[in-house]
Design a protein around this motif. Structure first.
Motif, PDB file in Angstrom:
ATOM      1  N   CYS A 199       0.788  -1.425  -0.042  1.00 13.28           N
ATOM      2  CA  CYS A 199      -0.112  -0.031   0.011  1.00 13.28           C
ATOM      3  C   CYS A 199       0.974   1.179   0.084  1.00 13.28           C
ATOM      4  O   CYS A 199       1.985   1.229   0.488  1.00 13.28           O
ATOM      5  CB  CYS A 199      -0.887   0.174   1.213  1.00 13.28           C
ATOM      6  SG  CYS A 199      -2.464  -0.860   1.020  1.00 13.28           S
ATOM      7  N   HIS A 243       0.536   3.884   1.884  1.00  9.32           N
ATOM      8  CA  HIS A 243       0.640   4.878   2.937  1.00  9.32           C
ATOM      9  C   HIS A 243       1.923   5.247   3.403  1.00  9.32           C
ATOM     10  O   HIS A 243       2.975   4.945   3.466  1.00  9.32           O
ATOM     11  CB  HIS A 243       0.281   3.866   4.033  1.00  9.32           C
ATOM     12  CG  HIS A 243      -1.047   3.170   4.134  1.00  9.32           C
ATOM     13  ND1 HIS A 243      -2.315   3.624   3.830  1.00  9.32           N
ATOM     14  CD2 HIS A 243      -1.001   1.582   3.825  1.00  9.32           C
ATOM     15  CE1 HIS A 243      -3.152   2.621   3.829  1.00  9.32           C
ATOM     16  NE2 HIS A 243      -2.448   1.381   3.696  1.00  9.32           N
ATOM     17  N   HIS A 267      -9.246   1.211   0.511  1.00 11.00           N
ATOM     18  CA  HIS A 267      -8.904  -0.264  -0.017  1.00 11.00           C
ATOM     19  C   HIS A 267     -10.019  -0.806  -0.760  1.00 11.00           C
ATOM     20  O   HIS A 267     -10.269  -1.904  -0.467  1.00 11.00           O
ATOM     21  CB  HIS A 267      -8.345  -1.075   1.016  1.00 11.00           C
ATOM     22  CG  HIS A 267      -7.481  -0.370   1.950  1.00 11.00           C
ATOM     23  ND1 HIS A 267      -7.251   0.587   2.822  1.00 11.00           N
ATOM     24  CD2 HIS A 267      -5.959  -0.526   1.919  1.00 11.00           C
ATOM     25  CE1 HIS A 267      -6.183   0.809   3.298  1.00 11.00           C
ATOM     26  NE2 HIS A 267      -5.202   0.226   2.988  1.00 11.00           N
ATOM     27  N   HIS A 311      -5.147  -5.229   8.770  1.00 10.59           N
ATOM     28  CA  HIS A 311      -4.927  -4.172   7.636  1.00 10.59           C
ATOM     29  C   HIS A 311      -6.313  -4.020   7.272  1.00 10.59           C
ATOM     30  O   HIS A 311      -7.125  -4.791   7.224  1.00 10.59           O
ATOM     31  CB  HIS A 311      -4.218  -4.911   6.594  1.00 10.59           C
ATOM     32  CG  HIS A 311      -3.873  -3.979   5.509  1.00 10.59           C
ATOM     33  ND1 HIS A 311      -3.409  -4.580   4.340  1.00 10.59           N
ATOM     34  CD2 HIS A 311      -3.904  -2.514   5.182  1.00 10.59           C
ATOM     35  CE1 HIS A 311      -2.997  -3.370   3.421  1.00 10.59           C
ATOM     36  NE2 HIS A 311      -3.415  -2.511   4.055  1.00 10.59           N
ATOM     37  N   TYR A 363       2.553  -7.722   6.506  1.00 12.10           N
ATOM     38  CA  TYR A 363       2.768  -6.948   7.484  1.00 12.10           C
ATOM     39  C   TYR A 363       2.988  -7.693   8.927  1.00 12.10           C
ATOM     40  O   TYR A 363       2.954  -6.934  10.030  1.00 12.10           O
ATOM     41  CB  TYR A 363       1.266  -6.056   7.971  1.00 12.10           C
ATOM     42  CG  TYR A 363       1.301  -5.055   6.668  1.00 12.10           C
ATOM     43  CD1 TYR A 363       1.819  -4.014   6.928  1.00 12.10           C
ATOM     44  CD2 TYR A 363       0.154  -5.512   5.650  1.00 12.10           C
ATOM     45  CE1 TYR A 363       1.479  -3.145   5.778  1.00 12.10           C
ATOM     46  CE2 TYR A 363       0.075  -4.292   4.602  1.00 12.10           C
ATOM     47  CZ  TYR A 363       0.726  -3.374   4.632  1.00 12.10           C
ATOM     48  OH  TYR A 363       0.743  -2.563   3.602  1.00 12.10           O
TER      49      TYR A 363
HETATM   50 ZN   LIG Z   1      -3.383  -0.341   2.964  1.00  9.43          ZN
END
Ligand SMILES: [Zn+2]
Length: 325
Positions: free
Chosen positions: A75, A77, A140, A223, A275
């Motif tokens: 992602c 971010h 998302h 997430h 993650y």
């Molecule tokens: Zn994300």
């Protein structure tokens, strides 16, 4: 007189013929230029829009799809544009972006490249509220296949609108390209719809199971992306715990999550590979909840079927987690 006219005619014919040859050579050269200089470069802001682009592009490579981020970046971010990104953007005609605040660098792009056509793939989509960043949308959306088809259609419309501005291309080539993009979009959307039908079947099975296993319908996600697939599968997200890079969660947050799992009888913890699942594992150890890994389709191979495969895996995981046969 006749003797003079015949050589004159000969010369005129030669001039006319060579003119025609030169004209056709120029045309050929321009034809080559159409391929080289006017190939359409579509930049994608990250992996998810990139996969959409791969599916829509023509086979001859007139439409070129490039991703700003590497396919293992994940992602966006807090992503910062790199020198390579700026170079790609300077060559690009179109930027496919997810929208909803995912591309925090957007003003930097529009300031530097005012002519770049920006296609917001989430146009017309109502996003969920973020459970992590208060007051912001959860961008998302691609993890809900129904919303994803809207993104695919937005990409199609953006690319076709751009093709139609290319008056330097022959009308024939433009309509050929347009037809190809339409056709590819239809093929891809039908694949996504097949995934969506699988989720419908899952929900049907869940309804039948509901009385036996009520806890299965509540989950904690690690997430925010999973909120969309959870919603689509009829699950209730009791809590979202997101780890910012490198920061460990406090013992208090984990203890609160353990309490919540026990109180609400939460059965599943959805996390993902990139993650890490340490926190989820610790909650699992102290409760009856189980950890499952979902693919948020933000990393993977540079393969047009990557999203479809990720979602197929996700459905298998959901079936296992929710004890659906
Ligand atoms: Zn994300």
């Amino acid at each position: 007189m006749k003797n003079k006219i015949i050589p004159l005619l000969g010369i005129m014919i030669v001039i006319a013929l060579s003119g025609a040859i030169i004209a056709s050579l120029i045309e050929q050269k321009n034809g080559d230029n159409v391929q080289d200089e006017h190939a359409i470069t579509v930049a994608a802001s990250f992996y998810a829009p990139y996969i959409i682009g791969l599916n829509l592009a023509d086979d001859e490579g007139i439409i070129r799809i490039e991703s700003l981020t590497a396919s293992d970046e994940g992602c966006l971010h807090d992503y910062q544009l790199t020198a390579n990104d700026m170079k790609l953007l300077s060559q690009a005609d179109i930027l496919l972006m997810n929208g909803g605040g995912m591309e925090a660098y957007l003003t930097e792009v529009t300031d530097n490249f005012p002519d770049l056509v920006i296609v917001d793939l989430s146009r017309g989509i109502t996003m969920l509220d973020s459970m992590v960043h208060e007051g912001e949308p959860n961008p998302h959306v691609w993890l809900d296949p129904r919303l994803y088809t809207v993104q695919v259609a937005n990409a199609r419309d953006g690319i076709i609108a751009y093709i139609n501005t290319l008056t330097n291309l022959s009308e024939e080539l433009r309509s050929e390209l347009e037809d190809k993009v339409y056709e590819n979009t239809e093929i891809y959307i039908s694949k996504v719809e097949a995934i969506d039908e699988e989720l419908d079947k899952l929900i049907e099975s869940l309804k039948e199971n509901e009385k036996e296993d009520e806890a299965a319908s509540k989950t904690i996600i690690f997430h925010e992306a999973f909120a969309y697939i959870a919603q689509r599968a009829g699950l209730e997200v009791a809590k979202t715990i997101e780890l910012e890079d490198e920061t460990a969660l406090s013992a208090g947050v984990i203890a609160d999550a353990v309490d919540l799992v026990k109180q609400e009888d939460i059965g599943t913890l959805f996390t993902e590979k990139q993650y890490g699942d340490d926190i989820a594992k610790r909650i699992e150890e102290e409760t009856d909840a189980k950890v499952y890994i979902i693919d948020s389709a933000v990393t993977g191979e540079k393969n047009a079927d990557a999203y479809i495969r990720a979602m197929e895996e996700n459905i298998i995981t959901l079936k296992e987690a929710l004890k659906v046969r």
